[in-house]
Write an enzyme that holds these catalytic residues in place. Structure first.
Site, PDB file in Angstrom:
ATOM      1  N   PHE A  43       0.805  -1.220   0.000  1.00  0.00           N
ATOM      2  CA  PHE A  43       0.000   0.000   0.000  1.00  0.00           C
ATOM      3  C   PHE A  43       0.839   1.271   0.000  1.00  0.00           C
ATOM      4  CE2 PHE A  43      -1.992  -3.352   2.609  1.00  0.00           C
ATOM      5  CZ  PHE A  43      -2.950  -3.754   1.700  1.00  0.00           C
TER       6      PHE A  43
ATOM      7  N   ILE B  69       0.750  -7.161  -7.296  1.00  0.00           N
ATOM      8  CA  ILE B  69       0.860  -6.830  -5.875  1.00  0.00           C
ATOM      9  C   ILE B  69      -0.244  -7.504  -5.051  1.00  0.00           C
ATOM     10  CG2 ILE B  69       2.025  -4.659  -6.366  1.00  0.00           C
ATOM     11  CD1 ILE B  69      -0.608  -3.215  -5.897  1.00  0.00           C
ATOM     12  N   GLY B  70      -0.870  -8.507  -5.661  1.00  0.00           N
ATOM     13  CA  GLY B  70      -1.925  -9.212  -4.946  1.00  0.00           C
ATOM     14  C   GLY B  70      -3.314  -8.750  -5.289  1.00  0.00           C
TER      15      GLY B  70
ATOM     16  N   ASN C 144     -13.496  -7.210 -13.649  1.00  0.00           N
ATOM     17  CA  ASN C 144     -13.630  -8.503 -12.996  1.00  0.00           C
ATOM     18  C   ASN C 144     -14.350  -8.273 -11.673  1.00  0.00           C
ATOM     19  OD1 ASN C 144     -13.087 -10.834 -11.326  1.00  0.00           O
ATOM     20  ND2 ASN C 144     -11.459 -11.408 -12.758  1.00  0.00           N
TER      21      ASN C 144
ATOM     22  N   LYS D  16     -15.349 -10.089  -9.275  1.00  0.00           N
ATOM     23  CA  LYS D  16     -14.823 -10.787  -8.100  1.00  0.00           C
ATOM     24  C   LYS D  16     -13.633 -10.032  -7.525  1.00  0.00           C
ATOM     25  CE  LYS D  16     -14.427 -15.283  -8.152  1.00  0.00           C
ATOM     26  NZ  LYS D  16     -13.934 -16.668  -8.444  1.00  0.00           N
TER      27      LYS D  16
ATOM     28  N   GLY E 189      -9.262   3.415 -11.477  1.00  0.00           N
ATOM     29  CA  GLY E 189      -8.665   2.623 -10.409  1.00  0.00           C
ATOM     30  C   GLY E 189      -9.630   2.335  -9.281  1.00  0.00           C
TER      31      GLY E 189
ATOM     32  N   GLU F 199      -7.665   2.258  -4.149  1.00  0.00           N
ATOM     33  CA  GLU F 199      -7.604   3.232  -3.058  1.00  0.00           C
ATOM     34  C   GLU F 199      -8.970   3.613  -2.504  1.00  0.00           C
ATOM     35  OE1 GLU F 199      -4.536   4.288  -2.258  1.00  0.00           O
ATOM     36  OE2 GLU F 199      -3.318   4.086  -4.062  1.00  0.00           O
TER      37      GLU F 199
END
Length: 726
Positions: A256, A482-483, A619, A621, A686, A689
């Site tokens: 983060f 980054i996951g 996506n 999910k 995005g 955040e």
């Protein structure tokens, strides 16, 4: 071929992660690998005596297994970074180990390299030095009220305070100070002081680096979220060409923001590897992460709203004091949301940054917006009570159609839909206005809401396409997994752009040899890299010139036309958005329920509804997971998280608490799935955040509704929730 975008596709690396096969930086194994351990300073300000450092280094060097002890006394000269890397990014002006002064607790003092981790750890524990201690300025209040020390090292070390011209753009801020009548109008006014503490990123994966030299070429395996930026900064510190540096970052375990920049331990690991002539692995300890890889700095905000009796906001002021280190710029851009979120004829927003003797802060999830919206949205809730309006009705009445500072339209804004849909899904209409009106199982119950907002961003990026004879198409960019599912959504974009099935395409990341991409932060990766992938995929589709249903079919086409194979491997670059035109911003609405047990001072978030307007949902999910994670992140910020330090010494004390599964509420997360083609050709904005933005305010507002207590300091503590006794 059916569309892949919009489907809840599983993560492409999911099996690797759940089986333990996924490899992170610290998993790198190289022949001859040795281990390094960092030694850090114990005082906040002063200098290490050279005699004691030399003696300590000699003692450590004689310990079993030790190969090298790197200190300011023997560290090769490191170069300063170019100004553009230190002006608006939290990269340090002063190279590491370049002098004996101490600017904060936990500053790097030495690096011990040994054959094994155990030997390096034991040897590092032997290092004991003497300090010439100087008075430290540990808070913004000290900086603003005490004499300002002289700057040092030609400005590498700076003291005092300043008005920033990075992130918040001082030129814009000066205009905001005087937007509208300079005199505050009469009306219904709420004004208060808000504070937020130091928060730390606390990722599961510790910062880890493996550095290896082959001649004059340096390869670094690192847990970084800015491969190309780290390559440039590392080359600058070492005084070598960027072509002599390769950065590999296969998978990153969160962070983060704390892994978005080059930190000093990476430079020292590279220096040590060259000194010993072997690959060196350095993994920071959990305690060292608090002082070595950034944090969200403290803020003190003075916020005032004035409204007419009908609830129309007439004036907004938000003035923030925050902190940075003495060796780097960083401003937590707290007041940006206040500039545009609600209609306000009069506006005054300012930021003051104090340089204190503490580690360098950096971006953290929802930088600026998370602490800034805490103050703004709690103030809006308080204004709703002062004007007699429902909190939702007040926000709807003051929702502007355009960006107020510039007058430019939004490329897409559906905040009103978020408000109305969220309110219906949550059952907001059943909320009694009076605080302390709801009770369940012997505890107070409260409902609160807040607005979420975060910019839509896009930067230039490249993408390489490689088509193989067996009919597989590989896309690659120097971005990062980054996951969050970056590889997965890029594969979906590639599949739809080429017209191929998912199993015929793949996306690779994590290597600086791939085409450049910006850092993975600021909620820009999907819009940025996705635009490049989309551009490459559509070009590939034009070149192939016909529908292709499978990898096997593509392989047959290539065997029949071998000259086509070379043409189907190429690199493209996607530009950023146009300078003029609509602005892109994501919006959302949070609604939450809390239970407050005033006998023991416990607040429990039991139910959460969030509706987000983040452009096209690639996506659902992964998008839902992102927003859910952001809300949990904000829950920790509201109720648990603060870095405990001794206010006299700056030393870390106590523990750092983060939410666990037991703290997670029942979620209802949905999206206004409206593509934003004004930002990028894929229509996305995005989503990483915005989930955290507004969350602490929604919780604080719900606690007020439950208890009648207006809480303005984070985290909300047990003491503040206990029932008042006569």
């Amino acid at each position: 071929m059916s569309a892949q975008i919009g489907r809840p596709v599983d993560r492409v690396e999911a099996q690797q992660k759940v089986t333990g096969a996924a490899r992170y930086a610290a998993d790198t194994q190289l022949p001859g690998l040795v281990h390094a351990v960092m030694v850090q300073t114990a005082v906040a300000h002063g200098a290490v005596t050279p005699e004691s450092l030399a003696a300590a280094a000699e003692l450590v060097a004689a310990a079993p297994g030790v190969l090298h002890v790197l200190t300011p006394l023997n560290c090769p000269e490191l170069h300063m970074l170019p100004a553009d890397l230190t002006w608006d990014l939290p990269l340090e002006r002063r190279p590491p180990l370049s002098d004996l002064t101490v600017q904060h607790v936990g500053q790097h003092l030495a690096l011990v390299v040994a054959e094994t981790l155990e030997e390096a750890t034991a040897a590092a524990a032997l290092m004991d030095v003497e300090y010439i201690v100087a008075p430290a300025q540990l808070t913004a209040d000290q900086v603003l009220t005490e004499p300002v020390p002289a700057d040092a090292k030609d400005g590498q070390i700076r003291h005092g305070s300043y008005r920033p011209d990075h992130f918040v753009k001082l030129t814009d801020e000066k205009l905001q100070e005087h937007r509208g009548d300079p005199h505050e109008p009469a009306g219904v006014k709420v004004a208060a002081r808000f504070t937020t503490p130091v928060n730390t990123h606390y990722p599961i994966e510790l910062a880890a680096t493996v550095a290896e030299w082959e001649g004059d070429v340096l390869t670094v395996h690192d847990s970084t979220r800015w491969i190309t930026g780290e390559r440039r900064a590392l080359a600058a510190y070492l005084g070598i060409a960027e072509t002599q540096v390769r950065i590999l970052s296969p998978l990153v375990g969160g962070a983060f923001g704390s892994k978005s920049f080059l930190w000093m331990h990476v430079v020292l690991c590279a220096v040590a590897a060259r000194a010993v002539g072997r690959p060196v692995k350095l993994v920071l300890t959990r305690a060292q992460m608090f002082t070595s890889t950034g944090h969200r700095p403290r803020t003190e905000q003075q916020l005032a709203l004035v409204a007419g009796t009908d609830g129309s906001v007439l004036s907004t002021e938000q003035h923030t004091v925050t902190e940075t280190s003495t060796v780097a710029h960083f401003c937590e851009p707290v007041g940006l949301s206040a500039r545009f979120l609600y209609r306000s004829p009069r506006m005054a927003v300012s930021h003051t940054v104090a340089r204190i003797n503490a580690p360098t802060p950096c971006f953290m999830r929802g930088p600026g917006e998370a602490p800034g919206l805490f103050a703004l949205e709690v103030s809006m809730d308080e204004l709703s009570y002062a004007t007699g309006l429902d909190p939702l009705a007040l926000r709807l009445a003051n929702d502007p159609d355009t960006d107020q500072p510039s007058g430019r339209p939004w490329s897409g804004k559906h905040l009103r839909e978020c408000y109305l849909s969220g309110a219906e899904r949550f059952g907001w209409s059943a909320r009694p206005a009076e605080p302390r009106a709801l009770r369940r199982n012997g505890v107070q119950v409260g409902w609160g809401m807040a607005t979420a907002s975060y910019p839509g961003r896009r930067m230039p990026a490249g993408c390489r396409v490689t088509t193989t004879a067996d009919g597989h198409v590989r896309f690659a960019a120097a971005t990062h997994e980054i996951g969050t599912g970056v590889r997965t959504v890029m594969t979906q974009i590639a599949a739809d752009g080429t017209g191929l099935p998912l199993d015929a395409v793949s996306f690779e990341s994590g290597d600086s040899l791939f085409p450049d991409a910006p850092y993975s932060g600021a909620s820009q990766t999907t819009a940025t890299v996705g635009s490049a992938v989309d551009l490459a995929a559509r070009r590939w589709r034009r070149l192939i010139g016909r529908p292709v249903g499978s990898a096997a079919e593509l392989g047959s086409i290539l065997r029949a036309a071998p000259d086509l194979l070379a043409a189907l491997s190429f690199t493209v670059t996607s530009d950023g958005p146009a300078e003029e035109g609509p602005l892109s911003q994501s919006f959302g609405a949070h609604f939450c329920e809390v239970e407050v047990d005033e006998e023991i001072g416990r607040a429990t978030v039991t139910r959460w509804t969030a509706v987000m307007d983040c452009g096209r949902v690639l996506n659902p999910k992964l998008a839902t997971n992102q927003v859910m994670g952001g809300i949990i992140f904000g829950l920790g910020m509201a109720l648990l998280e603060q870095v405990p330090c001794d206010p006299r010494t700056g030393q870390l004390i106590g523990e750092y608490y983060v939410p666990t599964h037991a703290d997670i509420p029942d979620f209802d997360i949905s999206f206004v799935d409206a593509p934003d083609y004004g930002l990028d050709p894929v229509g996305v904005r995005g989503i990483g955040e915005i989930g955290a933005c507004g969350v602490p305010a929604a919780i604080a507002n719900a606690i007020f509704h439950a208890t009648g207590k207006r809480l303005r300091d984070l985290p909300i503590t047990i003491e503040s929730l206990l029932r008042s006794r006569p």
